[in-house]
Design an enzyme around this catalytic site. Sequence first.
Site, PDB file in Angstrom:
ATOM      1  N   GLY A   8       2.875  -1.220   4.297  1.00 21.96           N
ATOM      2  CA  GLY A   8       2.912   0.212   4.003  1.00 21.96           C
ATOM      3  C   GLY A   8       4.338   0.665   3.734  1.00 21.96           C
ATOM      4  O   GLY A   8       4.872   0.485   2.640  1.00 21.96           O
ATOM      5  N   GLY A   9       4.970   1.231   4.757  1.00 24.26           N
ATOM      6  CA  GLY A   9       6.306   1.831   4.616  1.00 24.26           C
ATOM      7  C   GLY A   9       7.307   0.962   3.874  1.00 24.26           C
ATOM      8  O   GLY A   9       8.018   1.438   2.970  1.00 24.26           O
ATOM      9  N   HIS A  40      -9.327   0.968   5.059  1.00 28.16           N
ATOM     10  CA  HIS A  40      -8.048   1.207   5.724  1.00 28.16           C
ATOM     11  C   HIS A  40      -8.246   2.163   6.896  1.00 28.16           C
ATOM     12  O   HIS A  40      -9.057   3.090   6.823  1.00 28.16           O
ATOM     13  CB  HIS A  40      -7.033   1.784   4.721  1.00 28.16           C
ATOM     14  N   GLU A  70      -6.644   4.597   7.904  1.00 31.48           N
ATOM     15  CA  GLU A  70      -6.458   6.023   7.589  1.00 31.48           C
ATOM     16  C   GLU A  70      -7.703   6.595   6.907  1.00 31.48           C
ATOM     17  O   GLU A  70      -8.038   7.763   7.085  1.00 31.48           O
ATOM     18  CB  GLU A  70      -5.204   6.195   6.717  1.00 31.48           C
ATOM     19  N   ASN A 115       0.860  -1.177   0.000  1.00 34.82           N
ATOM     20  CA  ASN A 115       0.000   0.000   0.000  1.00 34.82           C
ATOM     21  C   ASN A 115       0.900   1.231   0.000  1.00 34.82           C
ATOM     22  O   ASN A 115       1.474   1.573   1.021  1.00 34.82           O
ATOM     23  CB  ASN A 115      -0.892  -0.050   1.252  1.00 34.82           C
ATOM     24  N   TRP A 116       0.997   1.858  -1.152  1.00 36.14           N
ATOM     25  CA  TRP A 116       1.927   2.993  -1.271  1.00 36.14           C
ATOM     26  C   TRP A 116       1.381   4.277  -0.646  1.00 36.14           C
ATOM     27  O   TRP A 116       2.083   5.260  -0.540  1.00 36.14           O
ATOM     28  CB  TRP A 116       2.267   3.243  -2.753  1.00 36.14           C
ATOM     29  N   LYS A 117       0.109   4.302  -0.315  1.00 40.81           N
ATOM     30  CA  LYS A 117      -0.523   5.485   0.271  1.00 40.81           C
ATOM     31  C   LYS A 117      -0.273   6.712  -0.611  1.00 40.81           C
ATOM     32  O   LYS A 117      -0.156   6.569  -1.832  1.00 40.81           O
ATOM     33  CB  LYS A 117      -0.030   5.686   1.715  1.00 40.81           C
ATOM     34  N   GLY A 127       2.466   2.081  10.797  1.00 39.69           N
ATOM     35  CA  GLY A 127       3.402   3.188  10.636  1.00 39.69           C
ATOM     36  C   GLY A 127       4.123   3.589  11.912  1.00 39.69           C
ATOM     37  O   GLY A 127       4.759   4.629  11.973  1.00 39.69           O
ATOM     38  N   GLU A 172      -5.429  -5.135  10.667  1.00 42.92           N
ATOM     39  CA  GLU A 172      -4.386  -4.134  10.890  1.00 42.92           C
ATOM     40  C   GLU A 172      -4.644  -3.393  12.200  1.00 42.92           C
ATOM     41  O   GLU A 172      -5.409  -2.411  12.217  1.00 42.92           O
ATOM     42  CB  GLU A 172      -4.366  -3.129   9.743  1.00 42.92           C
ATOM     43  N   SER A 218       3.510  -2.378  10.321  1.00 45.78           N
ATOM     44  CA  SER A 218       4.963  -2.423  10.504  1.00 45.78           C
ATOM     45  C   SER A 218       5.587  -3.782  10.165  1.00 45.78           C
ATOM     46  O   SER A 218       6.513  -4.228  10.844  1.00 45.78           O
ATOM     47  CB  SER A 218       5.338  -1.980  11.929  1.00 45.78           C
TER      48      SER A 218
HETATM   49  P1  PGA Z   1       2.894   0.085   7.704  1.00 45.72           P
HETATM   50  O1  PGA Z   1       1.446   0.308   7.077  1.00 45.72           O
HETATM   51  O2  PGA Z   1       3.451  -1.177   7.105  1.00 45.72           O
HETATM   52  O3  PGA Z   1       3.692   1.308   7.284  1.00 45.72           O
HETATM   53  O4  PGA Z   1       2.730  -0.015   9.179  1.00 45.72           O
HETATM   54  C1  PGA Z   1       0.575  -0.768   6.919  1.00 45.72           C
HETATM   55  C2  PGA Z   1      -0.707  -0.288   6.284  1.00 45.72           C
HETATM   56  O5  PGA Z   1      -1.086   0.871   6.512  1.00 45.72           O
HETATM   57  O6  PGA Z   1      -1.362  -1.032   5.548  1.00 45.72           O
END
Ligand code: PGA
Length: 250
Positions: free
Chosen positions: A234-235, A95, A97, A9-11, A173, A167, A213
Amino acid sequence: MRKNIVAGNWKMNNDLAETKELLGHLKMQLVKEPEAEVMVAPAFTNLYEAFQTLKSTPIQVIAQNMHQAKSGAFTGEVSAKMLKSIGINTVILGHSERRAHFHETNEILAEKVNAALENELRVIFCFGEELEDRKSENHFNLVEKQLKESLYQISEDNWKNIVLAYEPVWAIGTGETASPEQAQEMHAFIRNNIADAFNDDIAQNVSILYGGSVKPDNAAEIFAKEDVDGGLIGGASLKAVDFLEIVNSF
Ligand code: PGA
């Protein structure tokens, strides 16, 4: 048999040039027959480019979100049909966010899930508790509520187009990961819950990803757990070497 899946997930990261560069690295470095389905979710503006670049590879390009309406006066939004029209077959919904910053409730997410399935999109449905829920031992109830209110309205047949992504919000994050045991405990709970609400066959066949993470150095022990079928990353999905190391962690 459920599938192993690793989705990046590149956000809101990577402009067009950066997207092309990362796609190039992924294309070059991906092993021929990965042990998992591999997916990446660039921003809307780069989906078409990404789809065209990766269409002859095993890497699937997926969307991070969509609107629940068919079309109309929803300035700034993108519909399921628009995604389908450029070759996108999977969308991430729910998600944390989106829930936190864009006020997506369980009710709105039920509409989004229904709209995606009606358009034959596969859904990666995200959910998970906040830190306070875990501290007050309300995390199982909370997760059950998220599933019941947004997902359990679907037909048995539609489960083949559902992937779940547990999640925990406190692990996204933050560099803090759920332990493999905490992930396994929740994933087993989710599978049992689906077996109770639907049936064991559906519960055994749905892939449940862990997100929060996940990094090259912790992916293998998390993915080794019986009910963990991969990850939403994510990251660590923004660096090709790290992402592909995670893909190769099965
Ligand atoms: P993260 O994000 O790996 O940076 O914790 C995961 C996600 O938001 O799907």
